[in-house]
Design an enzyme around this catalytic site. Structure first.
Site, PDB file in Angstrom:
ATOM      1  N   THR A 121      75.701 -17.672 -49.041  1.00  0.00           N
ATOM      2  CA  THR A 121      76.471 -17.299 -47.838  1.00  0.00           C
ATOM      3  C   THR A 121      75.764 -16.153 -47.092  1.00  0.00           C
ATOM      4  O   THR A 121      74.561 -16.210 -46.912  1.00  0.00           O
ATOM      5  CB  THR A 121      77.952 -17.021 -48.173  1.00  0.00           C
ATOM      6  OG1 THR A 121      78.042 -15.791 -48.879  1.00  0.00           O
ATOM      7  CG2 THR A 121      78.564 -18.168 -48.987  1.00  0.00           C
ATOM      8  N   GLU A 139      77.641 -15.669 -53.229  1.00  0.00           N
ATOM      9  CA  GLU A 139      78.548 -15.234 -52.151  1.00  0.00           C
ATOM     10  C   GLU A 139      78.036 -13.951 -51.469  1.00  0.00           C
ATOM     11  O   GLU A 139      77.034 -13.369 -51.894  1.00  0.00           O
ATOM     12  CB  GLU A 139      79.962 -15.058 -52.724  1.00  0.00           C
ATOM     13  CG  GLU A 139      80.891 -16.213 -52.349  1.00  0.00           C
ATOM     14  CD  GLU A 139      81.341 -16.140 -50.887  1.00  0.00           C
ATOM     15  OE1 GLU A 139      80.725 -15.417 -50.079  1.00  0.00           O
ATOM     16  OE2 GLU A 139      82.327 -16.807 -50.543  1.00  0.00           O
ATOM     17  N   HIS A 140      78.752 -13.533 -50.443  1.00  0.00           N
ATOM     18  CA  HIS A 140      78.325 -12.442 -49.542  1.00  0.00           C
ATOM     19  C   HIS A 140      77.924 -11.132 -50.249  1.00  0.00           C
ATOM     20  O   HIS A 140      78.473 -10.765 -51.280  1.00  0.00           O
ATOM     21  CB  HIS A 140      79.467 -12.117 -48.565  1.00  0.00           C
ATOM     22  CG  HIS A 140      80.685 -11.619 -49.269  1.00  0.00           C
ATOM     23  ND1 HIS A 140      80.904 -10.285 -49.535  1.00  0.00           N
ATOM     24  CD2 HIS A 140      81.722 -12.285 -49.830  1.00  0.00           C
ATOM     25  CE1 HIS A 140      82.032 -10.150 -50.195  1.00  0.00           C
ATOM     26  NE2 HIS A 140      82.545 -11.347 -50.393  1.00  0.00           N
ATOM     27  N   ASP A 141      76.970 -10.441 -49.665  1.00  0.00           N
ATOM     28  CA  ASP A 141      76.578  -9.086 -50.068  1.00  0.00           C
ATOM     29  C   ASP A 141      76.016  -8.973 -51.488  1.00  0.00           C
ATOM     30  O   ASP A 141      76.070  -7.895 -52.085  1.00  0.00           O
ATOM     31  CB  ASP A 141      77.752  -8.098 -49.892  1.00  0.00           C
ATOM     32  CG  ASP A 141      78.221  -8.038 -48.449  1.00  0.00           C
ATOM     33  OD1 ASP A 141      77.398  -7.654 -47.593  1.00  0.00           O
ATOM     34  OD2 ASP A 141      79.386  -8.405 -48.170  1.00  0.00           O
TER      35      ASP A 141
END
Ligand code: UDP
Length: 218
Positions: A121, A139-141
């Site tokens: 992402t 997933e993010h970050d």
């Protein structure tokens, strides 16, 4: 003469990534040859319709440019071979399946292998020679180091930091961290298949189970 592409490793990992690489080149409209490199070979043979040869034989092939994907799950071997390729001025090749989803602001270093149905992402940084096997997501970050390996179906949620050479087993789930306290998986850590990781994993430690705990060998 065009670029000669190679998949390093003609065992399970390499034979599963060859069709992905072939399809990627087809989509790019590049009608180039892809060979296997495997140091277990003494002579050039055919593997699944592709020439397979050892590294010395590969080096002696004539080509303007050579690009190599290291398709070997063992991350220490990936690092050794990546160093060898660099010394020989041969480029690392990144391969991704046509249905991989990569969202915004993803920094992905050279030599990655993203298998079918992988999703990365947004706002993610990933180091050299990352392997994400079938159906895994990041997933993010998240921040992922060099030579990290995801077996199939790894669920890596947001704000997780994974250090160099960590191995995440099939179906493992890693709990989301937070921006001020990311969940950390240390260098060389191993997460067993199906583990549910709810807290930091120290470097050089194997964790298993739900919730994941250090493996104590009896
Ligand atoms: N291999 C190689 N050079 C090396 C180390 C390994 O060509 O320096 C090859 C080895 O001969 C084998 C493959 O890499 O064919 C690794 O296969 P394995 O079944 O151990 O793992 P996987 O394919 O799952 O990564």
């Amino acid at each position: 003469m065009s670029t000669l592409y190679a998949i390093y490793g003609a065992s399970g990992c390499g034979r599963s990534l060859m069709p992905v690489a072939r399809e990627m080149l087809d989509t790019l409209g590049e009608n180039a040859e892809i060979v296997f490199i495997d140091d277990g070979l003494t002579e050039i043979i055919m593997v699944n319709g592709h020439q397979a040869m050892n590294y010395q034989q590969f080096k002696s092939q004539c080509a303007v440019k050579k690009k190599v994907l290291i398709a070997i799950a063992n991350s220490q071997i990936r690092e050794k071979l990546a160093d060898q390729l660099e010394q020989d001025n041969i480029e690392l090749w990144s391969v991704k399946a046509n249905n991989v989803v990569i969202m915004d602001n993803v920094e992905l270093a050279d030599g990655s292998a993203l298998s079918p149905f992988v999703c990365i992402t947004s706002n993610i940084k990933i180091g050299k020679c990352f392997h994400a096997n079938l159906y895994s997501y990041v997933e993010h970050d998240c921040v992922i180091g060099d030579y990290v390996t995801f077996a199939p179906s790894v669920k890596c949620n947001g704000n997780v930091h994974i250090h160099d050479h960590a191995y995440i087993g099939a179906g493992a789930v890693i709990k989301q961290g937070s921006p001020d306290k990311p969940l950390i998986i240390g260098k060389n850590a191993v997460v067993g298949m199906g583990a549910v990781v709810t807290k930091d994993v120290p470097a050089n430690t194997t964790v298993v189970g739900n919730p994941a705990r250090p493996l104590i060998k009896k």
